[in-house]
Design a protein around this motif. Structure first.
Motif, short mmCIF file in Angstrom:
data_model
loop_
_atom_site.label_atom_id
_atom_site.label_comp_id
_atom_site.label_asym_id
_atom_site.label_seq_id
_atom_site.Cartn_x
_atom_site.Cartn_y
_atom_site.Cartn_z
N UNK A 45 -0.69 -1.59 16.90
CA UNK A 45 -1.88 -2.40 16.62
C UNK A 45 -1.43 -3.70 15.97
N UNK A 46 -1.89 -4.83 16.51
CA UNK A 46 -1.60 -6.15 15.96
C UNK A 46 -2.68 -6.50 14.94
N UNK A 47 -2.26 -6.88 13.75
CA UNK A 47 -3.17 -7.35 12.70
C UNK A 47 -2.86 -8.82 12.47
N UNK A 48 -3.77 -9.70 12.88
CA UNK A 48 -3.53 -11.15 12.72
C UNK A 48 -3.42 -11.56 11.24
N UNK A 49 -2.75 -12.67 10.97
CA UNK A 49 -2.66 -13.16 9.59
C UNK A 49 -4.04 -13.34 8.97
N UNK A 50 -4.16 -12.98 7.69
CA UNK A 50 -5.39 -13.17 6.95
C UNK A 50 -6.52 -12.22 7.29
N UNK A 51 -6.28 -11.20 8.10
CA UNK A 51 -7.32 -10.26 8.51
C UNK A 51 -7.37 -9.07 7.56
N UNK A 52 -8.56 -8.77 7.04
CA UNK A 52 -8.71 -7.64 6.13
C UNK A 52 -8.52 -6.33 6.90
N UNK A 53 -7.76 -5.41 6.32
CA UNK A 53 -7.50 -4.13 6.97
C UNK A 53 -7.15 -3.06 5.93
N UNK A 54 -7.29 -1.82 6.36
CA UNK A 54 -6.93 -0.66 5.54
C UNK A 54 -6.53 0.46 6.50
N UNK A 55 -5.91 1.51 5.97
CA UNK A 55 -5.66 2.66 6.82
C UNK A 55 -5.61 3.95 6.04
N UNK A 56 -5.82 5.04 6.78
CA UNK A 56 -5.84 6.39 6.24
C UNK A 56 -5.11 7.31 7.21
N UNK A 57 -4.32 8.21 6.67
CA UNK A 57 -3.55 9.13 7.51
C UNK A 57 -3.92 10.57 7.15
N UNK A 58 -4.68 11.24 7.98
CA UNK A 58 -5.02 12.64 7.68
C UNK A 58 -3.82 13.58 7.82
N UNK A 59 -2.78 13.13 8.52
CA UNK A 59 -1.57 13.93 8.70
C UNK A 59 -0.36 13.07 8.32
N UNK A 60 0.79 13.68 8.11
CA UNK A 60 1.98 12.86 7.80
C UNK A 60 2.28 11.93 8.97
N UNK A 61 2.76 10.74 8.67
CA UNK A 61 3.16 9.81 9.72
C UNK A 61 4.51 9.19 9.39
N UNK A 62 5.18 8.77 10.44
CA UNK A 62 6.40 7.98 10.33
C UNK A 62 5.98 6.57 10.71
N UNK A 63 5.85 5.72 9.71
CA UNK A 63 5.29 4.37 9.85
C UNK A 63 6.36 3.36 10.17
N UNK A 64 6.01 2.45 11.06
CA UNK A 64 6.89 1.32 11.41
C UNK A 64 6.04 0.08 11.49
N UNK A 65 6.61 -1.07 11.09
CA UNK A 65 5.88 -2.33 11.19
C UNK A 65 6.87 -3.47 11.39
N UNK A 66 6.42 -4.46 12.13
CA UNK A 66 7.16 -5.70 12.29
C UNK A 66 6.21 -6.80 11.85
N UNK A 67 6.57 -7.50 10.79
CA UNK A 67 5.71 -8.55 10.23
C UNK A 67 6.31 -9.90 10.58
N UNK A 68 5.44 -10.82 10.99
CA UNK A 68 5.87 -12.16 11.40
C UNK A 68 5.09 -13.23 10.66
#
Length: 89
Positions: free
Chosen positions: A66-89
């Motif tokens: 999922x792409x989150x544009x600069x300055x965009x409000x966001x949050x997240x919740x994980x009901x199960x364990x996750x292996x998270x990855x992100x590339x920030x630009x």
């Protein structure tokens, strides 16, 4: 079940033009609403992230980023364990 807060990045700008973030998050972990000046492509290599971005809900299973544009409000919740990855630009 109590939710576990995920620590957000504490810097105001990225330390490099491209910044990679890797983390393992426990079940029932969450990040409160926030925004930052960089864009971020986020995905879960294992598990499903439940995200709210600019008031809309999304689910991100493995192989679907999922792409989150600069300055965009966001949050997240994980009901199960996750292996998270992100590339920030």
């Amino acid at each position: 079940m109590s939710k576990k807060h995920i620590d957000l990045l504490s810097f105001s700008g990225l330390p490099a033009p491209v910044y990679f973030r890797y983390a393992d998050f426990d079940a029932h972990s969450h990040a409160l609403e926030h925004r930052h000046p960089w864009g971020c492509l986020e995905y879960s290599a294992h598990g499903v992230m439940h995200m709210e971005i600019a008031g809309q809900r999304f689910m991100s299973p493995p192989q679907y980023a999922i792409w989150i544009p600069p300055g965009t409000e966001h949050s997240f919740y994980n009901p199960q364990p996750i292996v998270y990855r992100a590339v920030c630009l």
